[in-house]
Design a protein around this motif. Structure first.
Motif, PDB file in Angstrom:
ATOM      1  N   ALA A 126       0.814  -1.224   0.000  1.00 37.31           N
ATOM      2  CA  ALA A 126       0.000   0.000   0.000  1.00 37.31           C
ATOM      3  C   ALA A 126       0.835   1.255   0.000  1.00 37.31           C
ATOM      4  CB  ALA A 126      -0.942  -0.009   1.210  1.00 37.31           C
ATOM      5  N   GLN A 127       1.940   1.283   0.790  1.00 38.27           N
ATOM      6  CA  GLN A 127       2.679   2.526   0.898  1.00 38.27           C
ATOM      7  C   GLN A 127       3.424   2.877  -0.388  1.00 38.27           C
ATOM      8  OE1 GLN A 127       3.305  -0.236   2.554  1.00 38.27           O
ATOM      9  NE2 GLN A 127       5.497  -0.681   2.756  1.00 38.27           N
ATOM     10  N   ALA A 128       3.561   1.937  -1.314  1.00 36.51           N
ATOM     11  CA  ALA A 128       4.271   2.233  -2.563  1.00 36.51           C
ATOM     12  C   ALA A 128       3.353   2.104  -3.763  1.00 36.51           C
ATOM     13  CB  ALA A 128       5.456   1.292  -2.724  1.00 36.51           C
ATOM     14  N   LYS A 129       2.078   2.181  -3.524  1.00 36.54           N
ATOM     15  CA  LYS A 129       1.114   1.977  -4.600  1.00 36.54           C
ATOM     16  C   LYS A 129       1.203   3.080  -5.638  1.00 36.54           C
ATOM     17  CE  LYS A 129      -3.794   1.151  -5.420  1.00 36.54           C
ATOM     18  NZ  LYS A 129      -5.124   1.078  -4.812  1.00 36.54           N
ATOM     19  N   ALA A 130       1.256   2.689  -6.910  1.00 37.98           N
ATOM     20  CA  ALA A 130       1.341   3.670  -7.991  1.00 37.98           C
ATOM     21  C   ALA A 130      -0.025   4.281  -8.232  1.00 37.98           C
ATOM     22  CB  ALA A 130       1.826   3.002  -9.282  1.00 37.98           C
ATOM     23  N   GLY A 154      24.931  15.622   2.521  1.00 39.89           N
ATOM     24  CA  GLY A 154      26.054  14.798   2.941  1.00 39.89           C
ATOM     25  C   GLY A 154      26.156  13.541   2.109  1.00 39.89           C
ATOM     26  N   ARG A 155      26.968  12.624   2.573  1.00 34.98           N
ATOM     27  CA  ARG A 155      27.217  11.375   1.843  1.00 34.98           C
ATOM     28  C   ARG A 155      26.689  10.187   2.633  1.00 34.98           C
ATOM     29  NH1 ARG A 155      30.877  11.051  -3.086  1.00 34.98           N
ATOM     30  NH2 ARG A 155      31.285  13.241  -3.510  1.00 34.98           N
ATOM     31  N   SER A 156      26.388   9.117   1.871  1.00 33.53           N
ATOM     32  CA  SER A 156      25.902   7.886   2.486  1.00 33.53           C
ATOM     33  C   SER A 156      26.351   6.715   1.627  1.00 33.53           C
ATOM     34  CB  SER A 156      24.376   7.917   2.612  1.00 33.53           C
ATOM     35  OG  SER A 156      23.778   8.099   1.339  1.00 33.53           O
ATOM     36  N   ASP A 157      26.059   5.508   2.080  1.00 31.63           N
ATOM     37  CA  ASP A 157      26.397   4.323   1.301  1.00 31.63           C
ATOM     38  C   ASP A 157      25.526   4.250   0.050  1.00 31.63           C
ATOM     39  OD1 ASP A 157      28.274   3.521   3.168  1.00 31.63           O
ATOM     40  OD2 ASP A 157      26.805   2.335   4.311  1.00 31.63           O
ATOM     41  N   PRO A 158      26.060   3.735  -1.062  1.00 35.78           N
ATOM     42  CA  PRO A 158      25.260   3.613  -2.286  1.00 35.78           C
ATOM     43  C   PRO A 158      24.056   2.709  -2.063  1.00 35.78           C
ATOM     44  CG  PRO A 158      27.591   3.284  -2.754  1.00 35.78           C
ATOM     45  CD  PRO A 158      27.443   3.274  -1.257  1.00 35.78           C
ATOM     46  N   PRO A 159      22.905   3.034  -2.637  1.00 32.63           N
ATOM     47  CA  PRO A 159      21.732   2.174  -2.492  1.00 32.63           C
ATOM     48  C   PRO A 159      21.835   0.951  -3.384  1.00 32.63           C
ATOM     49  CG  PRO A 159      21.224   3.977  -3.962  1.00 32.63           C
ATOM     50  CD  PRO A 159      22.622   4.234  -3.460  1.00 32.63           C
ATOM     51  N   ALA A 160      21.078  -0.067  -3.059  1.00 34.68           N
ATOM     52  CA  ALA A 160      20.983  -1.245  -3.920  1.00 34.68           C
ATOM     53  C   ALA A 160      20.108  -0.902  -5.121  1.00 34.68           C
ATOM     54  CB  ALA A 160      20.400  -2.422  -3.136  1.00 34.68           C
ATOM     55  N   PHE A 161      20.153  -1.763  -6.136  1.00 33.77           N
ATOM     56  CA  PHE A 161      19.273  -1.568  -7.284  1.00 33.77           C
ATOM     57  C   PHE A 161      17.836  -1.878  -6.887  1.00 33.77           C
ATOM     58  CE2 PHE A 161      23.029  -2.253 -10.184  1.00 33.77           C
ATOM     59  CZ  PHE A 161      22.954  -0.999 -10.776  1.00 33.77           C
ATOM     60  N   GLY A 162      16.949  -0.925  -7.124  1.00 32.39           N
ATOM     61  CA  GLY A 162      15.544  -1.159  -6.869  1.00 32.39           C
ATOM     62  C   GLY A 162      15.238  -1.341  -5.394  1.00 32.39           C
ATOM     63  N   ALA A 163      14.026  -1.795  -5.151  1.00 32.59           N
ATOM     64  CA  ALA A 163      13.575  -2.098  -3.789  1.00 32.59           C
ATOM     65  C   ALA A 163      12.565  -3.228  -3.902  1.00 32.59           C
ATOM     66  CB  ALA A 163      12.944  -0.869  -3.147  1.00 32.59           C
ATOM     67  N   PRO A 164      13.036  -4.480  -4.048  1.00 31.92           N
ATOM     68  CA  PRO A 164      12.115  -5.612  -4.261  1.00 31.92           C
ATOM     69  C   PRO A 164      11.062  -5.738  -3.174  1.00 31.92           C
ATOM     70  CG  PRO A 164      14.386  -6.262  -4.692  1.00 31.92           C
ATOM     71  CD  PRO A 164      14.440  -4.891  -4.087  1.00 31.92           C
ATOM     72  N   ASP A 165      11.428  -5.424  -1.926  1.00 32.52           N
ATOM     73  CA  ASP A 165      10.465  -5.565  -0.841  1.00 32.52           C
ATOM     74  C   ASP A 165       9.384  -4.500  -0.892  1.00 32.52           C
ATOM     75  OD1 ASP A 165      12.465  -3.683  -0.337  1.00 32.52           O
ATOM     76  OD2 ASP A 165      12.155  -3.784   1.835  1.00 32.52           O
ATOM     77  N   ARG A 197       1.294   9.663 -14.550  1.00 31.98           N
ATOM     78  CA  ARG A 197       1.808   8.295 -14.691  1.00 31.98           C
ATOM     79  C   ARG A 197       3.240   8.266 -15.198  1.00 31.98           C
ATOM     80  NH1 ARG A 197      -0.337   4.580 -17.821  1.00 31.98           N
ATOM     81  NH2 ARG A 197      -1.532   5.847 -19.281  1.00 31.98           N
ATOM     82  N   GLY A 198       3.793   9.461 -15.462  1.00 29.41           N
ATOM     83  CA  GLY A 198       5.186   9.570 -15.840  1.00 29.41           C
ATOM     84  C   GLY A 198       6.010  10.160 -14.716  1.00 29.41           C
ATOM     85  N   VAL A 199       6.032  11.492 -14.611  1.00 28.06           N
ATOM     86  CA  VAL A 199       6.908  12.171 -13.655  1.00 28.06           C
ATOM     87  C   VAL A 199       6.565  11.804 -12.216  1.00 28.06           C
ATOM     88  CG1 VAL A 199       7.683  14.411 -12.804  1.00 28.06           C
ATOM     89  CG2 VAL A 199       7.310  14.071 -15.259  1.00 28.06           C
ATOM     90  N   MET A 200       5.287  11.875 -11.860  1.00 27.74           N
ATOM     91  CA  MET A 200       4.916  11.622 -10.460  1.00 27.74           C
ATOM     92  C   MET A 200       5.132  10.160 -10.070  1.00 27.74           C
ATOM     93  SD  MET A 200       4.311  14.647  -9.686  1.00 27.74           S
ATOM     94  CE  MET A 200       3.963  14.326  -7.968  1.00 27.74           C
ATOM     95  N   THR A 201       4.869   9.246 -10.991  1.00 26.90           N
ATOM     96  CA  THR A 201       5.112   7.831 -10.706  1.00 26.90           C
ATOM     97  C   THR A 201       6.606   7.564 -10.556  1.00 26.90           C
ATOM     98  OG1 THR A 201       3.087   7.151 -11.846  1.00 26.90           O
ATOM     99  CG2 THR A 201       4.800   5.489 -11.575  1.00 26.90           C
ATOM    100  N   ALA A 202       7.432   8.248 -11.361  1.00 23.94           N
ATOM    101  CA  ALA A 202       8.881   8.102 -11.225  1.00 23.94           C
ATOM    102  C   ALA A 202       9.356   8.637  -9.876  1.00 23.94           C
ATOM    103  CB  ALA A 202       9.581   8.827 -12.367  1.00 23.94           C
ATOM    104  N   LEU A 203       8.815   9.774  -9.450  1.00 23.02           N
ATOM    105  CA  LEU A 203       9.180  10.312  -8.133  1.00 23.02           C
ATOM    106  C   LEU A 203       8.804   9.340  -7.024  1.00 23.02           C
ATOM    107  CD1 LEU A 203       8.098  14.045  -8.536  1.00 23.02           C
ATOM    108  CD2 LEU A 203      10.431  13.222  -8.163  1.00 23.02           C
ATOM    109  N   GLU A 204       7.641   8.725  -7.170  1.00 23.60           N
ATOM    110  CA  GLU A 204       7.216   7.752  -6.157  1.00 23.60           C
ATOM    111  C   GLU A 204       8.170   6.563  -6.108  1.00 23.60           C
ATOM    112  OE1 GLU A 204       3.546   4.669  -5.276  1.00 23.60           O
ATOM    113  OE2 GLU A 204       3.477   6.020  -6.987  1.00 23.60           O
ATOM    114  N   ALA A 205       8.591   6.080  -7.283  1.00 22.54           N
ATOM    115  CA  ALA A 205       9.502   4.938  -7.329  1.00 22.54           C
ATOM    116  C   ALA A 205      10.851   5.292  -6.715  1.00 22.54           C
ATOM    117  CB  ALA A 205       9.672   4.476  -8.780  1.00 22.54           C
ATOM    118  N   VAL A 206      11.392   6.463  -7.058  1.00 20.14           N
ATOM    119  CA  VAL A 206      12.673   6.879  -6.485  1.00 20.14           C
ATOM    120  C   VAL A 206      12.550   7.011  -4.964  1.00 20.14           C
ATOM    121  CG1 VAL A 206      14.392   8.725  -6.417  1.00 20.14           C
ATOM    122  CG2 VAL A 206      13.399   8.039  -8.607  1.00 20.14           C
TER     123      VAL A 206
END
Length: 600
Positions: free
Chosen positions: A9-13, A572-583, A308-317
């Motif tokens: 639910a929290q990542a619903k497009a 600031g800086r942080s560790d690189p993220p993994a690809f995607g977020a499968p969970d 379904r383009g820009v806003m959906t991309a922002l949600e995914a990021v």
């Protein structure tokens, strides 16, 4: 096409926007409207989408206004007389063996007469005669009492288009460069030119049938920055790029390219890839890769591309890098769409953006350059009839409009070089990208042309999103805006108007080059310069001419300044993220550049 993974639910497009059919006005609402539209669509195809009615109106307005200005007629007659006398003097002195200064010169962007042979008789006389006629028409389409500026500029453009067809450089027997090459090769240049003409004809009749040049394959040689597709729907794929540094800036960068082009203008070869540069500077970069729409997608709307383009991309990021604000960057029409999205987010108290960067992007279209010469009610209606029948505006129809703006160089010089001199063009990364054009969905393109270009609703405060008007001045996040000096698609003074319609912290850059070359301006690129200045929030407006006079140029690329600006706006800086977020429902789907880039 691969199905989207299910999301919690929290990542619903957002639900897909189903835009209602556009209501037709007047007779088009009748049961017989289909007959008329089919006929008009066939007529539009026959003319390449150019409205002859708009052209006729322009010439009628010019003729009628000139007819009632006898003083202007006398002035033009005197100008023709003076030009003729100059030509006669030039011819006489040349015939006596002198080397007089040519009275007429080509325009800076006109390279048709660059060959040294044009300085020799009789070629220089033909050249000067042509340039004298061109000069007269420039005078004849300016300063006509009562004629609007738009009609005058359009008449000048049409006159220039007509004259270009009869330039002496187009004819083998009048072009010294062609004659010399034919003599040198024994006519082989004409044989090779004919073969290249046949090749271009095959490509025009069967778009996408010709293979790309060796060494310019997307995903291998260009558009080859390593990454993964982490989201896909029917409109776009979201690409996430692999980190190249041990630590990364905490805030990611999302790039929104124009839907009128493939995204990889910003990811060409590794040495001139803006995306690769950003990743190398320690940024986590995401990029939208728009689809190349088919006839079945004709009802996609501007709101679809926003929501379904820009806003959906922002949600995914946001799901892949939770709790981080996002540096959003838009190029060309993608920048216009990003400005709309940012103003909407500001109105709705959505604070997910850390900054907004607009590259060669306009928010006001009152001075939108020579593209505006194509647009009036007649022309847009003509395009709508064309798109109604085929479902989209085809890439050849759109590419032709852009090329005609600089027909001297982009059409005729190229044709002479390929078909008369027999010189094949050396493949380049930007040349391959330039030929890899996209289609425009009928509804979206019509809405864009009407609401933005023709009616200029965004800067006028009449552009509504979800039934409520948005205002650019509501954008309070820092902005970085880039214009290019010789841009004929988004003239820099039009891009500069972002300073007029916003009040927040804004850095403006004016860089050398054109719409594409000024943006693809990597460090180390020779003969590059730029101007940069900062306007704090709430500062008074400075007009573009005063800004130009008071802002000295700097040598080099603007990329390091932008990278430093983004870094300064990060936390600031942080560790690189993994690809995607499968969970969270965003698993990696396949390696970048994905599938949409290969749609032709």
């Amino acid at each position: 096409m691969q199905n989207q993974p299910a999301r919690p639910a929290q990542a619903k497009a957002p639900a897909p926007v189903k835009a209602p059919p556009r209501a037709e006005a007047g007779a088009d609402a009748s049961p017989y409207a289909g007959i008329d539209r089919k006929l008009r669509g066939a007529f539009a195809r026959a003319t390449g989408g150019v409205s002859p009615f708009g052209i006729a109106e322009t010439w009628a307005a010019w003729t009628n206004h000139l007819a009632r200005a006898p003083g202007r007629q006398l002035e033009l007659a005197a100008h023709a007389r003076d030009s003729a006398l100059q030509l006669m003097d030039f011819a006489a002195r040349s015939g006596l063996g002198q080397a007089p200064e040519a009275p007429f010169a080509p325009k800076p962007f006109d390279h048709r007469f660059a060959d040294a042979g044009w300085a020799e008789p009789p070629f220089r006389l033909w050249q000067q005669g042509f340039l004298a006629v061109q000069d007269w028409w420039d005078q004849a389409t300016a300063g006509i009492p009562g004629l609007s500026r738009h009609e005058a500029e359009r008449a000048r453009f049409l006159a220039r288009q007509t004259l270009d067809t009869v330039s002496p450089s187009n004819f083998a027997w009048m072009n010294p460069e062609i004659l010399a090459e034919t003599a040198r090769t024994g006519g082989r240049n004409l044989v090779e030119g004919a073969a290249q003409a046949a090749e271009d004809m095959r490509e025009a009749l069967h778009p996408g049938a010709m293979p790309r040049p060796a060494g310019c394959e997307p995903g291998k040689d260009i558009a080859c920055t390593k990454g993964e597709v982490v989201y896909r729907n029917d409109i776009f794929e979201l690409l996430q790029y692999a980190p190249q540094t041990p630590g990364v800036h905490s805030e990611p960068v999302l790039i929104v390219p124009a839907w009128i082009m493939k995204y990889y203008i910003l990811d060409l070869s590794p040495h001139n890839s803006l995306i690769n540069y950003l990743v190398g500077q320690g940024f986590t970069v995401f990029a939208i890769s728009w689809c190349n729409p088919s006839a079945e997608q004709k009802d996609l709307s501007l709101e679809d591309y926003r929501l379904r383009g820009v806003m959906t991309a922002l949600e995914a990021v946001g799901a892949i890098m939770p709790g981080r604000r996002i540096h959003a960057c838009g190029y060309c029409l993608g920048g216009t769409m990003l400005a709309i999205a940012a103003a909407t987010m500001a109105r709705d108290n959505d604070d997910r953006l850390a900054s907004v960067t607009l590259m060669a992007a306009q928010v006001d279209f009152s001075e939108a350059g020579e593209l505006m010469l194509f647009l009036d009610e007649s022309q847009i209606a003509f395009l709508e009839d064309l798109m109604w029948e085929q479902g989209y505006l085809d890439r050849q129809q759109m590419a032709g409009a852009f090329a005609s703006i600089r027909a001297e160089d982009l059409i005729y010089t190229r044709a002479v070089r390929r078909y008369c001199l027999g010189r094949d063009e050396m493949p380049t990364d930007i040349g391959v990208w330039n030929a890899d054009t996209t289609r425009m969905p009928a509804r979206m393109h019509s809405e864009y042309l009407r609401s933005l270009f023709l009616e200029n609703r965004l800067s006028a405060g009449r552009f509504a999103v979800e039934g409520r008007v948005i205002a650019l001045k509501d954008i309070t996040v820092p902005m970085f805006v880039i214009g290019t000096e010789t841009d004929h698609i988004a003239p820099w003074k039009s891009v500069y108007k972002t300073r007029l319609f916003t009040d927040g912290d804004l850095t403006f850059v004016l860089t050398s080059g054109g719409h594409n070359g000024g943006i693809v301006s990597e460090p180390g690129h020779l003969h590059r310069h730029y101007r940069i200045s900062h306007r704090p929030a709430g500062a008074l407006y400075v007009d573009p001419d005063s800004w130009l006079a008071g802002t000295p140029p700097r040598q080099g690329s603007w990329w390091p300044d932008w990278s430093g600006w983004l870094a300064a706006k990060s936390s600031g800086r942080s560790d690189p993220p993994a690809f995607g977020a499968p969970d969270r429902g965003y698993p990696p789907l396949e390696p970048a550049p994905g599938r949409h880039i290969h749609q032709r």
